[in-house]
Each structure stands twice: as C-alpha cells, then as structure tokens.
Write a protein that holds these residues in place. Structure first.
Motif, short mmCIF file in Angstrom:
data_model
loop_
_atom_site.label_atom_id
_atom_site.label_comp_id
_atom_site.label_asym_id
_atom_site.label_seq_id
_atom_site.Cartn_x
_atom_site.Cartn_y
_atom_site.Cartn_z
N VAL A 78 31.64 46.82 37.59
CA VAL A 78 30.64 45.88 38.06
C VAL A 78 30.37 44.82 37.00
N ASP A 79 30.18 45.26 35.75
CA ASP A 79 29.93 44.31 34.65
C ASP A 79 31.10 43.34 34.50
N PHE A 80 32.31 43.86 34.63
CA PHE A 80 33.50 43.02 34.53
C PHE A 80 33.49 41.94 35.62
N LYS A 81 33.21 42.35 36.85
CA LYS A 81 33.21 41.41 37.97
C LYS A 81 32.05 40.42 37.87
N LEU A 82 30.93 40.82 37.27
CA LEU A 82 29.81 39.90 37.07
C LEU A 82 30.21 38.77 36.12
N LYS A 83 30.98 39.11 35.10
CA LYS A 83 31.44 38.09 34.16
C LYS A 83 32.40 37.12 34.85
N VAL A 84 33.23 37.65 35.75
CA VAL A 84 34.13 36.77 36.51
C VAL A 84 33.32 35.83 37.40
N ALA A 85 32.28 36.38 38.03
CA ALA A 85 31.41 35.55 38.87
C ALA A 85 30.76 34.43 38.07
N GLU A 86 30.33 34.75 36.84
CA GLU A 86 29.71 33.74 35.98
C GLU A 86 30.75 32.68 35.58
N ALA A 87 31.97 33.11 35.30
CA ALA A 87 33.03 32.15 34.96
C ALA A 87 33.29 31.20 36.12
N GLU A 88 33.28 31.73 37.34
CA GLU A 88 33.50 30.87 38.51
C GLU A 88 32.32 29.92 38.71
N ARG A 89 31.11 30.40 38.44
CA ARG A 89 29.94 29.51 38.56
C ARG A 89 30.05 28.34 37.58
N GLN A 90 30.59 28.64 36.39
CA GLN A 90 30.76 27.59 35.37
C GLN A 90 32.04 26.78 35.59
N GLN A 91 32.78 27.13 36.66
CA GLN A 91 34.02 26.43 37.03
C GLN A 91 35.05 26.45 35.90
N ILE A 92 35.10 27.56 35.20
CA ILE A 92 36.09 27.71 34.12
C ILE A 92 37.51 27.66 34.67
N ASP A 93 37.66 28.10 35.93
CA ASP A 93 39.00 28.08 36.52
C ASP A 93 39.49 26.66 36.84
N THR A 94 38.60 25.65 36.67
CA THR A 94 39.03 24.27 36.91
C THR A 94 39.38 23.54 35.61
N ILE A 95 39.14 24.18 34.47
CA ILE A 95 39.51 23.57 33.19
C ILE A 95 41.03 23.43 33.12
N ALA A 96 41.50 22.30 32.68
CA ALA A 96 42.94 22.00 32.73
C ALA A 96 43.79 23.08 32.07
N TYR A 104 37.71 36.67 29.95
CA TYR A 104 37.92 36.43 28.52
C TYR A 104 37.33 35.08 28.12
N GLU A 105 37.62 34.05 28.91
CA GLU A 105 37.17 32.71 28.54
C GLU A 105 35.65 32.58 28.57
N VAL A 106 34.99 33.16 29.58
CA VAL A 106 33.54 33.02 29.66
C VAL A 106 32.85 33.87 28.60
N ALA A 107 33.38 35.06 28.30
CA ALA A 107 32.80 35.89 27.24
C ALA A 107 32.99 35.24 25.88
N LYS A 108 34.14 34.64 25.67
CA LYS A 108 34.40 33.94 24.41
C LYS A 108 33.42 32.79 24.24
N LYS A 109 33.21 32.04 25.31
CA LYS A 109 32.34 30.86 25.26
C LYS A 109 30.86 31.25 25.11
N ASP A 110 30.41 32.22 25.90
CA ASP A 110 28.98 32.52 25.96
C ASP A 110 28.51 33.57 24.95
N VAL A 111 29.45 34.33 24.37
CA VAL A 111 29.04 35.38 23.43
C VAL A 111 29.83 35.32 22.13
N TRP A 112 31.14 35.53 22.20
CA TRP A 112 31.93 35.79 20.99
C TRP A 112 31.91 34.61 20.03
N ASP A 113 32.18 33.41 20.52
CA ASP A 113 32.19 32.24 19.63
C ASP A 113 30.80 31.96 19.07
N LYS A 114 29.77 32.20 19.87
CA LYS A 114 28.40 31.96 19.41
C LYS A 114 28.05 32.89 18.25
#
Length: 479
Positions: free
Chosen positions: A65-83, A308-318
């Motif tokens: 569930v936690d994994f899928k929540l992170k995917v949902a957040e990535a889609e909300r941030q439209q990370i899948d549209t980044i070139a 990976y991309e949303v966790a990196k952006k919102d947590v790991w890099d910070k």
C-alpha cells in the motif's frame, strides 16, 4: 485535502461481485484497482527463496500500500511526463516490444544478400582447404640470403618428395610444425583453413588454385618468401541452403534481430503516419494484454521508476542537503548514537623523515579546524613532483588503524612503516561521544531519512483513499 479512509472491506454485495471474476480486486489506491494477480506477482517476487526478511501476505499488504501511495503521488506530480523519465519508460517499452516483432523476411533477405556478396567475391571458383610450409625471405634480401632461403626450401621439398603419397598429408603436417617459419599455421601442422579467390597473396593463390586435392606444389616464391603448398580439399562454393544456418547465426551475433524489428517499426510508423513512440505504445499495449507475466513486469517497472523518482525528490535529496535538520535530529536522539568506547578524531602523519614530521606538526599548530588538518599539511609539504608526507584522516575506533592503536590507545599493535614514509605520528584528540551529527553522519542520515519518509507516507495516507479487500487478500496464492 481529501479525508482518507482505510477499509478492510466487508461489504457482502461488493465482494460477491468481485469474487465472480478470475482476477478479483485486492485493493484500491486513490480509486485505482489493484488486481490479485498484480499483488501476487509483487509478493512472490519479493518473498522468494533466498530473501532474508520474508513477509506473510498480511505483513506485505501495508508495505505494498505504501509503495502504491508513492506511485500515486508521483502521478499527481506528473513525474511520468518529465522528458527524461518518459524517455526511460519508452525505452523499456521498446525493449519489451522488439523481440515480438522480429521481421523474419528481413532477416532472410539479409542472409541471402550476405551469401550473394560472399559468392560474388569468390568469383564462382572453388573453395580451397590447404596447408603450407614457409621459409621467410625479406624483399630486400641480399643474394646470399636469397640463396640460403632457396636452399632451405629445396631441402624440405626434397625430403617431402621422397614420401609415399598415402603418407604425404601426415608427413607434411609434421614437417610444417618443425620447419615452417609461419609460426601461426605451424602450430596447426601448416593448416591455413578454408579460403577462396582474393583471400591470399596473388603468387601463393595462383599456385594453390593450380593444385588438385592431395597434390603438393613445388617451392613457389611470393612477397614473403618461399612456400610449399599441400592441397587438402577443394570444392565448389556451396548453395545458399548449405550456408544459411551459419549465416543467420553470424548475423544474429551482430544484432540482426534488433535491426529487423527496428526496420519493421519504422515501416509500420510510415504506413500508419504515426510517430515511432506511438506505434511502440500500441504494440506494447497489445503485448501486455496477451501476456499477464509481461503485463505485471511492465507495471512493476513503471511503478518502480516513478516511486524512485518521487522518493528521491521529496525525501532522499532533501535529507542530503538538510544540514540543520540532520543536526537537529542528532541532538534530539543523542542517546541512540552513544559510543561504547572513545574514538580518536584527527590524522595519522606518515613523513619522509623526522625533520619533515616536525615541520608538519609546526604547521598544524596554526590550524584551528580538525577538517583542515590534512589539507594544510599536504598543501604545504607536497607538490606535483615531491611527496614528503602521506595523511590518513578519520574518526578512528580501536582496531581501525595500527598507528592509532599504538600511539593513542596504547595497544602493543605491530605497525608496518610506509616504504617512502618511514616516520609516523598522530595529531588530534580522543573524544568520548559524538560531538555533532558529522561524527555519525551515515547512521544519522539513514535514521533521519527513515523518519522523514515515515512522516511523508503518513501524509500520503491522509491525501489518498485506500481500500483493502480482506477476503480477497486471504485468497492470495490459494486459488
């Protein structure tokens, strides 16, 4: 912000409808259905033989569930549209699609073209299998050197001429191994393998094509010396069908299947008037609809990339850049980072001689910050051509460094002086506990990151709806 609920589903009507399908819904995340097969795929892959921390299905559900929540957040941030992300996802789709659209007609045409080109190069003449014995002679050889080479090849030829025909092949191979100055073929009894017209130097080639199978030539002169040739076999260049299998294997080693698939993609895109990426999307959809395993694999790659991309952006890099946050976390959790024994904070100086060591210590007396010790000494005493010192910097516990063990912790530990730097000493101080997060950076960074990620996931659980259908969970791997 939406109010979020976590449901362990018990609605009889809803569940009876789900149970009638071959692949019921095991959970809904942000309104998206997750099928039992998709969940099973992930669970079984992450709890296979060899996994140390295996989970039960019930233990795995909240993790998924936690994994899928992170995917949902990535889609909300439209990370899948980044070139860059879109390019990566499209590349993966292409890798999945290409093996399914290999154009066998394209491969056949390339194999035939390869055969025709090879046959043309041989000019319709026989293929030869021959051996030779070489006595080398430079083109600028003196008359005396030429005479010596000619006498040597004549001697070898004379010996072979006396051999009965039925023994000639065996004796020729032995003589080539012993006498030939072409060391490469000599190791193989003089064997040159199979060759055709245009593959050997002209004088050698003309003499070879004049021989019948089982015949030996008289000594012939070429640009590299004197040869004796033994013709093992000759036959016409075989038809395409004879060589087809080997040609295709040769082409496969050079990526013909990928070339064939790419050619098909390009022709299909041109025919449909679509971009290549659009054609790949269509083909990818068709592939995953027909193959459940590939569908799950494709979904896993998509989800994993976004997570990976949303966790990196919102947590790991910070975390990496949050010096104040790391220090604050350390101060509020000091007891978690207590040491069971003191450490030595400083440097070990390896010097060329005692005078250099004294000079290094004099320099260090003017340096206030521990992190500047090593740089100050190295910059003052070393340059591109002369190295007078070597420095080891760190936060050493007992057992980490023999020199520190001896000089700081007073242990009778054997030390081996560095060959070019035989004199050693330490500079720094013993510390009983971590002075800041820097002394335990790795552990604090991990713990702080885990704490931020936990808070982040809690926020995601408030933002997105989560429904877990407990009766379907109980059927995982049991249907």
């Amino acid at each position: 912000m939406k109010t979020i609920a976590l449901f362990i589903a018990s609605l009889a009507i809803g569940m009876s409808a789900v149970a009638q399908t071959d692949d019921p819904i095991v959970m809904k995340i942000n309104g998206k259905n997750i099928t039992r097969s998709e969940f099973e795929y992930s669970f079984n892959k992450n709890n296979s033989d060899g996994v140390l921390d295996k989970k039960t299905v019930e233990e795995y559900v909240p993790l998924y569930v936690d994994f899928k929540l992170k995917v949902a957040e990535a889609e909300r941030q439209q990370i899948d549209t980044i070139a860059a992300i879109r390019k990566e996802l499209n590349s993966y789709k292409e890798q999945m699609v290409l093996p399914t659209i290999v154009d066998t007609a394209y491969i056949e045409r390339e194999a035939r073209r390869t055969y025709d080109n090879t046959a043309a190069r041989f000019g319709g003449e026989d293929l030869l299998t021959a051996s030779h014995i070489l006595v080398m002679m430079r083109q600028d050889a003196t008359a005396e050197q030429q005479a010596a080479a000619k006498a040597r090849i004549d001697s070898i030829y004379g010996a072979l001429k006396a051999v009965p025909k039925e023994q000639l092949a065996e004796r020729f191979a032995a003589m080539a191994t012993e006498k030939s100055e072409d060391t490469g073929s000599a190791r193989r009894g003089g064997a040159l393998g199979q060759f055709g017209r245009g593959m050997m130097i002209p004088d050698f080639e003309n003499a070879a094509f004049a021989l019948a199978a089982g015949e030996m030539s008289a000594p012939i002169k070429s640009t590299v010396g004197y040869h004796i040739i033994y013709m093992t076999e000759r036959h016409p260049f075989e038809p395409y069908e004879f060589h087809r299998e080997n040609i295709i294997k040769f082409l496969e080693q050079r990526g013909i299947q990928e070339m064939a698939a790419n050619a098909y993609l390009d022709s299909l895109a041109a025919k449909k008037g679509m971009a290549r990426a659009e054609v790949i999307d269509e083909l990818h959809q068709d592939v995953i609809e027909k193959d459940a395993e590939l569908k799950n694999l494709s979904q896993e790659y998509y989800d994993g990339t976004l997570m990976y991309e949303v966790a990196k952006k919102d947590v790991w890099d910070k975390v990496i850049d949050d010096v104040a946050g790391l220090e604050a976390y350390f101060k509020s959790h000091k007891k978690d980072y207590a040491w069971d024994a003191p450490r030595f904070a400083g440097i070990v100086i390896h010097a060329k001689d005692e005078a250099t060591l004294a000079q290094a210590k004099k320099i260090l007396k003017k340096v206030k910050k521990e992190e500047d010790y090593a740089t100050a000494v190295v910059e003052a005493l070393n340059n591109d051509s002369v190295k007078l010192v070597r420095i080891e910097r760190g936060l050493f516990k007992q057992g980490d460094n023999a020199f520190v063990d001896n000089m700081v912790f007073k242990q009778n530990t054997e030390t081996k002086p560095k060959e070019a730097f035989p004199v050693a000493d330490v500079y720094g101080k013993k510390v009983k506990k971590p002075r800041s997060y820097v002394d335990v950076r790795g552990q604090v960074t991990t713990d702080y990151q885990n704490a931020l990620e936990k808070a982040w996931v809690e926020e995601l659980r408030k933002r997105y709806s989560v429904e877990v259908f407990d009766d379907v969970v109980k059927t995982v791997n049991k249907h």
